[in-house]
Design an enzyme around this catalytic site. Structure first.
Site, PDB file in Angstrom:
ATOM      1  N   ARG A  45       0.776   5.933   4.428  1.00 14.32           N
ATOM      2  CA  ARG A  45      -0.266   5.865   5.461  1.00 14.32           C
ATOM      3  C   ARG A  45       0.166   6.681   6.666  1.00 14.32           C
ATOM      4  NH1 ARG A  45       2.820   3.348   8.728  1.00 14.32           N
ATOM      5  NH2 ARG A  45       3.742   1.299   8.405  1.00 14.32           N
ATOM      6  N   HIS A  48       0.844  -1.207   0.000  1.00 14.83           N
ATOM      7  CA  HIS A  48       0.000   0.000   0.000  1.00 14.83           C
ATOM      8  C   HIS A  48       0.876   1.253   0.000  1.00 14.83           C
ATOM      9  CE1 HIS A  48       1.202   0.700   4.090  1.00 14.83           C
ATOM     10  NE2 HIS A  48       1.050  -0.594   4.290  1.00 14.83           N
ATOM     11  N   ASP A  82       4.310  -4.718   3.554  1.00 13.62           N
ATOM     12  CA  ASP A  82       5.743  -5.008   3.492  1.00 13.62           C
ATOM     13  C   ASP A  82       6.059  -6.362   4.130  1.00 13.62           C
ATOM     14  OD1 ASP A  82       5.095  -3.985   5.984  1.00 13.62           O
ATOM     15  OD2 ASP A  82       6.979  -2.896   6.236  1.00 13.62           O
TER      16      ASP A  82
END
Ligand SMILES: *[C@@H]1O[C@H](CO)[C@@H](O)[C@H](O)[C@H]1NC(C)=O
Ligand SMILES: *[C@@H]1O[C@H](CO)[C@@H](O)[C@H](O)[C@H]1NC(C)=O
Ligand SMILES: *[C@@H]1O[C@H](CO)[C@@H](O)[C@H](O)[C@H]1NC(C)=O
Ligand SMILES: *[C@@H]1O[C@H](CO)[C@@H](O)[C@H](O)[C@H]1NC(C)=O
Ligand SMILES: *[C@@H]1O[C@H](CO)[C@@H](O)[C@H](O)[C@H]1NC(C)=O
Ligand SMILES: *[C@@H]1O[C@H](CO)[C@@H](O)[C@H](O)[C@H]1NC(C)=O
Length: 417
Positions: free
Chosen positions: A51, A48, A312
């Site tokens: 964040r 992603h 990750d």
């Protein structure tokens, strides 16, 4: 003309024949002899994008004020949404250039999206497809939001005592080899650790000698608590603040202005991930469902392009479990950068009539992330070739597809999937 009629005809015939031969040769040469490669299948595993920090302990690490993000804890930020859109734009340009997508709005058997069912991955996947295929109705597949998806959740599965024992030993071995005293000192200094609650209330004031504790519990991530974990959480905040575009005076309170200052503390982040997700038993156990899923996609080829959106930790465990060779990513703070993608490509070489695998880490470097550079074929993200220990690449980075599949099958057997 000084030739007899018959020999003249023969000469003209030979001439025409020779010209014909040249044409045929040129035709064959340009169609075949120059190897042309055709992209057949792609599996993209993405982390992603940017964040907000995940840690709930930030206020205990320091008495200095932390920068305020607009979004709740662990959510994709507005900037992260934009950056992932840039990635989507670039990838669609690449896929259309390689002629793998016949439709402007791809069908599911052409482009299949599967994401972990939490906000930051779902929104990252949405950002990617919105920009890649504007105004197309593309379904982002995910499991029910109330249950952790085993493909994307880095939880321990094996409940045996012997597994726990071996896993803890392996983690301890990595932990005990670390030499991080200088990095800890720098972090104590940045955090003003002596004035933190951890020091004043818990009497944990010396990171180099405070204890790091390990634990392996089924249906939980591998646990590490203590100074290494605290540092990893703080540095994660520094990186996200940097990528999200906070003024440098607010990133680690103005203490990280060049790579010389970042480097020693980034060792702590690399070490944290090395201990938690990069040992043999833990990585194999956690990566099992994901490797099974990917192997099915490679072997059974249900869609031309598979786009997976995860974390990750997923990348760390499958890189370890699949025995990738060491690599380094230029101008990236970490080895599994935010928004970065491991791109498995199946290519067909029509000259050799053979299929090949190529794997690249495609990522936005630190500057592209912070500055928010738009991406395109002309301004691409960075790309680094990855290699598997068990599939030898040629000088162009290709390894035989058959060898890769053979390796996957043996890996599945070995892992007892
Ligand atoms: C989008 O696709 C979904 C699932 O394929 C379908 O249920 C929905 O009606 C579609 N929406 C539009 C606007 O086409
Ligand atoms: C659990 O781990 C042990 C030790 O590695 C192994 O022998 C066993 O097969 C594993 N069990 C499962 C269900 O994977
Ligand atoms: C990770 O741990 C292994 C084994 O201790 C070590 O060889 C390697 O250098 C470590 N890598 C990093 C980035 O710390
Ligand atoms: C923190 O306190 C310890 C013990 O009082 C002292 O030795 C150390 O120098 C202090 N560190 C900083 C950065 O002030
Ligand atoms: C993972 O561990 C291996 C040794 O087992 C090491 O070579 C590799 O560099 C480590 N990876 C990372 C990202 O630290
Ligand atoms: C491929 O599909 C078949 C039939 O659905 C299945 O039995 C097999 O396990 C799949 N292969 C992999 C590697 O998942």
């Amino acid at each position: 003309m000084y030739c007899k009629r018959e020999s003249c005809n023969a000469l003209i015939f030979i001439l025409i024949y020779a010209i014909f031969q040249v044409i045929v040769f040129v035709f064959i040469f340009f169609n075949n002899a120059v190897p042309t490669l055709r992209l057949e299948q792609v599996l993209i595993f993405s982390r992603h994008n940017v964040r907000t920090p995940l840690s709930k302990n930030l206020a205990r690490m320091t008495s200095q004020p932390w920068p305020q993000f607009n979004e709740p804890c662990g959510y994709l930020t507005k900037k992260g949404f934009m950056l992932e859109g840039y990635m989507g734009k670039y990838f669609s340009e690449w896929l259309y250039k390689e002629d793998v997508l016949p439709n402007r709005c791809p069908l599911e058997e052409e482009f299949y999206v599967y994401s972990n069912a939490i906000q930051r991955t779902l929104f990252s996947a949405q950002a990617f497809v919105n920009s890649a295929f504007p105004n197309c109705n593309i379904t982002i597949h995910h499991v029910d939001k109330d249950i952790p998806d085993p493909i994307f959740t880095p939880y321990i599965h094996n409940s045996s005592a012997i597994f726990r024992k071996i896993a803890l030993e392996e983690m301890k071995n990595v932990l005990n080899k670390l030499k991080l005293d200088l990095s800890y000192k720098i972090m104590e200094d940045i955090l003003d650790y002596n004035n933190s609650d951890y020091c004043k209330l818990n009497k944990n004031c010396n990171m180099a000698t405070d204890e790091n504790k390990l634990e392996i519990i089924v249906d939980k991530k591998p646990q590490l608590s203590g100074p290494l974990k605290i540092c990893n959480e703080a540095i994660d905040e520094f990186m996200m603040a940097y990528y999200d575009g906070f003024p440098m005076t607010e990133v680690a309170w103005g203490r990280l202005n060049d790579m010389e200052q970042w480097r020693p503390i980034l060792d702590l982040t690399a070490s944290y991930h090395n201990v938690t997700f990069n040992t043999t038993h833990v990585a194999n156990d956690i990566a099992k469902p994901l490797i099974q899923y990917m192997a099915d996609k490679f072997i059974n080829k249900t869609s031309k392009i598979i786009f997976l959106m995860g974390h990750d930790a997923n990348i760390n465990v499958f890189l370890k479990a699949m025995s990738f060779k060491f690599y380094s990513l230029e101008d990236s703070f970490v080895s599994t950068p935010i928004g970065g993608k491991v791109v498995f490509q199946k290519w067909y070489n029509n000259y050799l009539n053979k299929y090949y695998l190529k794997i690249n880490y495609v990522y936005q470097n630190d500057e592209q992330l912070r500055e928010g550079h738009a991406l395109s074929l002309k301004n691409p993200p960075k790309s680094t070739l990855l290699e598997l220990k068990h599939c030898k690449v040629d000088e162009n980075g290709f390894c035989p597809w058959d060898e890769f599949i053979e390796f996957l099958n043996s890996l599945i057997l070995k892992m007892k999937i």
